[in-house]
Design an enzyme around this catalytic site. Structure first.
Site, PDB file in Angstrom:
ATOM      1  N   PRO A 143       0.815  -1.216   0.000  1.00 15.28           N
ATOM      2  CA  PRO A 143       0.000   0.000   0.000  1.00 15.28           C
ATOM      3  C   PRO A 143       0.847   1.264   0.000  1.00 15.28           C
ATOM      4  O   PRO A 143       2.007   1.257   0.425  1.00 15.28           O
ATOM      5  CB  PRO A 143      -0.807  -0.116   1.299  1.00 15.28           C
ATOM      6  CG  PRO A 143      -0.040  -1.055   2.145  1.00 15.28           C
ATOM      7  CD  PRO A 143       0.661  -2.009   1.231  1.00 15.28           C
ATOM      8  N   GLY A 145       2.624   4.443   0.995  1.00 11.73           N
ATOM      9  CA  GLY A 145       3.121   4.945   2.271  1.00 11.73           C
ATOM     10  C   GLY A 145       3.760   3.873   3.144  1.00 11.73           C
ATOM     11  O   GLY A 145       4.277   4.165   4.230  1.00 11.73           O
ATOM     12  N   GLY A 147       6.479   2.213   2.585  1.00 12.04           N
ATOM     13  CA  GLY A 147       7.948   2.312   2.616  1.00 12.04           C
ATOM     14  C   GLY A 147       8.638   1.580   1.469  1.00 12.04           C
ATOM     15  O   GLY A 147       9.847   1.329   1.524  1.00 12.04           O
ATOM     16  N   ARG A 175       5.644  15.402  -7.961  1.00 12.36           N
ATOM     17  CA  ARG A 175       5.786  16.043  -6.649  1.00 12.36           C
ATOM     18  C   ARG A 175       6.998  16.974  -6.702  1.00 12.36           C
ATOM     19  O   ARG A 175       7.803  16.901  -7.630  1.00 12.36           O
ATOM     20  CB  ARG A 175       6.013  14.976  -5.566  1.00 12.36           C
ATOM     21  CG  ARG A 175       4.787  14.126  -5.342  1.00 12.36           C
ATOM     22  CD  ARG A 175       5.052  13.019  -4.321  1.00 12.36           C
ATOM     23  NE  ARG A 175       3.908  12.108  -4.265  1.00 12.36           N
ATOM     24  CZ  ARG A 175       4.012  10.798  -4.106  1.00 12.36           C
ATOM     25  NH1 ARG A 175       5.195  10.216  -4.003  1.00 12.36           N
ATOM     26  NH2 ARG A 175       2.933  10.046  -4.064  1.00 12.36           N
ATOM     27  N   ARG A 268       4.615  12.094   5.338  1.00 18.13           N
ATOM     28  CA  ARG A 268       5.313  12.346   4.063  1.00 18.13           C
ATOM     29  C   ARG A 268       4.859  13.681   3.456  1.00 18.13           C
ATOM     30  O   ARG A 268       5.599  14.323   2.728  1.00 18.13           O
ATOM     31  CB  ARG A 268       5.069  11.182   3.093  1.00 18.13           C
ATOM     32  CG  ARG A 268       5.983  11.219   1.901  1.00 18.13           C
ATOM     33  CD  ARG A 268       5.862   9.981   1.040  1.00 18.13           C
ATOM     34  NE  ARG A 268       4.570   9.904   0.349  1.00 18.13           N
ATOM     35  CZ  ARG A 268       4.210   8.909  -0.439  1.00 18.13           C
ATOM     36  NH1 ARG A 268       5.030   7.883  -0.622  1.00 18.13           N
ATOM     37  NH2 ARG A 268       3.029   8.906  -1.029  1.00 18.13           N
ATOM     38  N   ARG A 279      -6.082   6.914  -0.872  1.00 17.70           N
ATOM     39  CA  ARG A 279      -4.987   5.947  -0.749  1.00 17.70           C
ATOM     40  C   ARG A 279      -5.215   5.001   0.428  1.00 17.70           C
ATOM     41  O   ARG A 279      -4.921   3.805   0.338  1.00 17.70           O
ATOM     42  CB  ARG A 279      -3.642   6.678  -0.624  1.00 17.70           C
ATOM     43  CG  ARG A 279      -3.190   7.257  -1.966  1.00 17.70           C
ATOM     44  CD  ARG A 279      -1.915   8.057  -1.908  1.00 17.70           C
ATOM     45  NE  ARG A 279      -1.625   8.590  -3.238  1.00 17.70           N
ATOM     46  CZ  ARG A 279      -0.543   8.358  -3.963  1.00 17.70           C
ATOM     47  NH1 ARG A 279       0.416   7.609  -3.462  1.00 17.70           N
ATOM     48  NH2 ARG A 279      -0.371   8.859  -5.162  1.00 17.70           N
TER      49      ARG A 279
END
Ligand SMILES: Nc1ncnc2c1ncn2[C@@H]1O[C@H](COP(=O)(O)OP(=O)(O)OP(=O)(O)O)[C@@H](O)[C@H]1O
Ligand SMILES: Nc1nc2c(ncn2[C@@H]2O[C@H](COP(=O)(O)O)[C@@H](O)[C@H]2O)c(=O)[nH]1
Length: 405
Positions: A143, A145, A147, A175, A268, A279
């Site tokens: 998923p 986020g 890492g 981004r 983040r 998300r």
């Protein structure tokens, strides 16, 4: 109905490739595969500096121009072709170094058939033969986020010559610190949709409202550099890759808890609140599928980063000392490069790069091994043997004889 070219007249039934001189197309190499003759134009002046492929169908007497996928070899006057089986041809590019001489032209593999169905046209696909035993690519999913990117960055930093990242295409906006061509190929939806239709993608999926996809080229670029490819893709993408002919290792990264996942995603600070909610919602489904589907070979919980990273390295059998990919001795292929086939192994005479005038090396391509990159034909085992002392498997026969004595 077209006319059979004159050069086929003397050997229409044979399987052996023939080099032909054609007034209109320069030097061409032809190979018979079943009822078709594939003609590779070494130098195609009409199309500029590129390698073209045409197909002559013996049953209908018609010429066809296939859709050509994959990375093509650079033009050369010294191509020769060897039929490996009914679905692929080894094309040897003479007068070139070890990194440029072996190419595969797929003419009827499952990959090609699949694309013929979607594109409604005859398809052929090029891929490059990479020296050495290229390891299977690594698919990392999990998923948003959790890492994945952090773990991949650590791997790439510690083993820069061993791993290469598959740069995906995406329709989402970059981004702040993201660079086009390095983190992603940022693209428009209509461009990407059209490229998907053209068969350029190994897999693609709609993720959190944007299109993401791995192009065949993204994985081939890494394999061409002799590196092991890492894909960071969502679970839908992992499923598509699993269903494709690409053999890979599939690793799912799970968070220690849902709350911790949310904390990381918020910390983040790259998404809006609405995007974070989307998300997180998708994360629930991904976690369920990732943990229960049997899709993944390994599941790692990313609680403490260093512990998780050590586990990842263990899975990939990485030790401190092994920091670079094993290198195969380079060689130059001369214009005359005799080839012969024994037990699914192709023997090729080459000149060693260090001593071009005197030293001749025999190289063996082993077609029984699988693995590698999207090219379905990559990851072939190529190794050198000494024709005076070794058998085709590289075993020293002199040594064996003396031990029996
Ligand atoms: N084990 C860990 N403990 C605490 N924080 C972590 C850990 N691993 C990663 N992080 C942090 O979590 C955040 C998300 O990590 P990262 O961007 O690598 O996730 P991702 O899985 O690649 O996400 P996405 O799929 O959205 O690209 C980052 O700020 C990162 O520094
Ligand atoms: N199926 C694919 N999924 C991909 C690809 N590249 C990235 N991803 C996944 O998308 C999400 C979101 O990424 P982000 O960079 O916007 O945070 C993440 O889970 C990636 O693994 C791809 O080529 N195909």
């Amino acid at each position: 109905m077209g006319e059979a070219p004159a050069f086929f007249a003397d050997n229409l039934m044979g399987d052996s490739p023939k080099k032909v001189d054609s007034k209109s197309k320069g030097i061409e190499t032809a190979i018979v595969v079943g009822s078709k003759i594939y003609v590779i134009d070494g130098v195609d002046h009409e199309l500029g500096s590129t390698v073209g492929v045409r197909i002559f169908d013996k049953s209908t007497g018609e010429w066809r121009i296939p859709i050509v996928l994959g990375t093509k070899p650079k033009p050369s006057k010294d191509f020769s072709a060897v039929l490996l089986n009914d679905d692929r041809v080894l094309v040897v590019r003479g007068n070139s170094g070890s990194s440029e001489c072996f190419w595969f032209l797929e003419v009827g593999t499952p990959f090609v058939r699949e694309h013929e169905k979607t594109l409604g046209n005859e398809v052929v696909a090029w891929s490059k033969g990479v020296l050495g035993n290229v390891e299977k690519p690594i698919v990392i999913s999990g998923p948003s986020g959790v890492g994945k990117g952090t773990l991949i960055s650590k791997l790439m930093k510690e083993f820069p010559s061993m791993f290469g990242f598959s740069v995906s295409h995406t329709t989402r906006a970059p981004r702040a610190k993201e660079q086009n061509g390095i983190h992603y190929h940022f693209t428009d939806r209509n461009v990407m949709e059209s490229e998907i239709k053209d068969g350029k993608f190994l897999e693609f999926a709609s993720v959190h409202g944007n299109l993401y996809g791995t192009s065949v080229e993204a994985v081939e670029v890494v394999a061409d550099a002799g590196k092991r490819c890492i894909l960071d893709i969502d679970v839908q993408g992992a499923r598509s890759v699993r269903a494709s002919a690409l053999e890979a290792i599939f690793i799912f990264i799970a968070p220690p808890s849902f709350d911790e996942l949310e904390k990381r995603l918020r910390a983040r600070a790259t998404e809006t609140e609405e995007q974070i909610q989307k998300r997180l919602q998708n994360a629930r489904a991904e976690l369920e599928q990732g943990k229960s589907s049997g899709l993944f070979d390994h599941i790692l919980v990313n609680d403490d980063l260093e512990t998780c990273y050590e586990k990842l390295k263990n899975i990939l059998c990485l030790r401190e000392a092994v920091k670079s990919a094993p290198k195969t001795k380079s060689f130059n292929l001369s214009i005359k490069h005799p080839v012969s086939m024994i037990d699914q192994k192709l023997l090729i005479n080459c000149t060693a790069a260090e001593d071009e005038n005197t030293s001749t090396n025999m190289y063996v391509l082993d077609f029984l091994l699988k693995g590698g990159a999207p090219g379905r034909t990559r990851g072939l085992n190529m190794y050198a043997i000494n024709p005076l002392t070794d058998d085709v498997n590289g075993n020293n026969q002199l040594h064996l004889t003396s031990s029996f004595d």
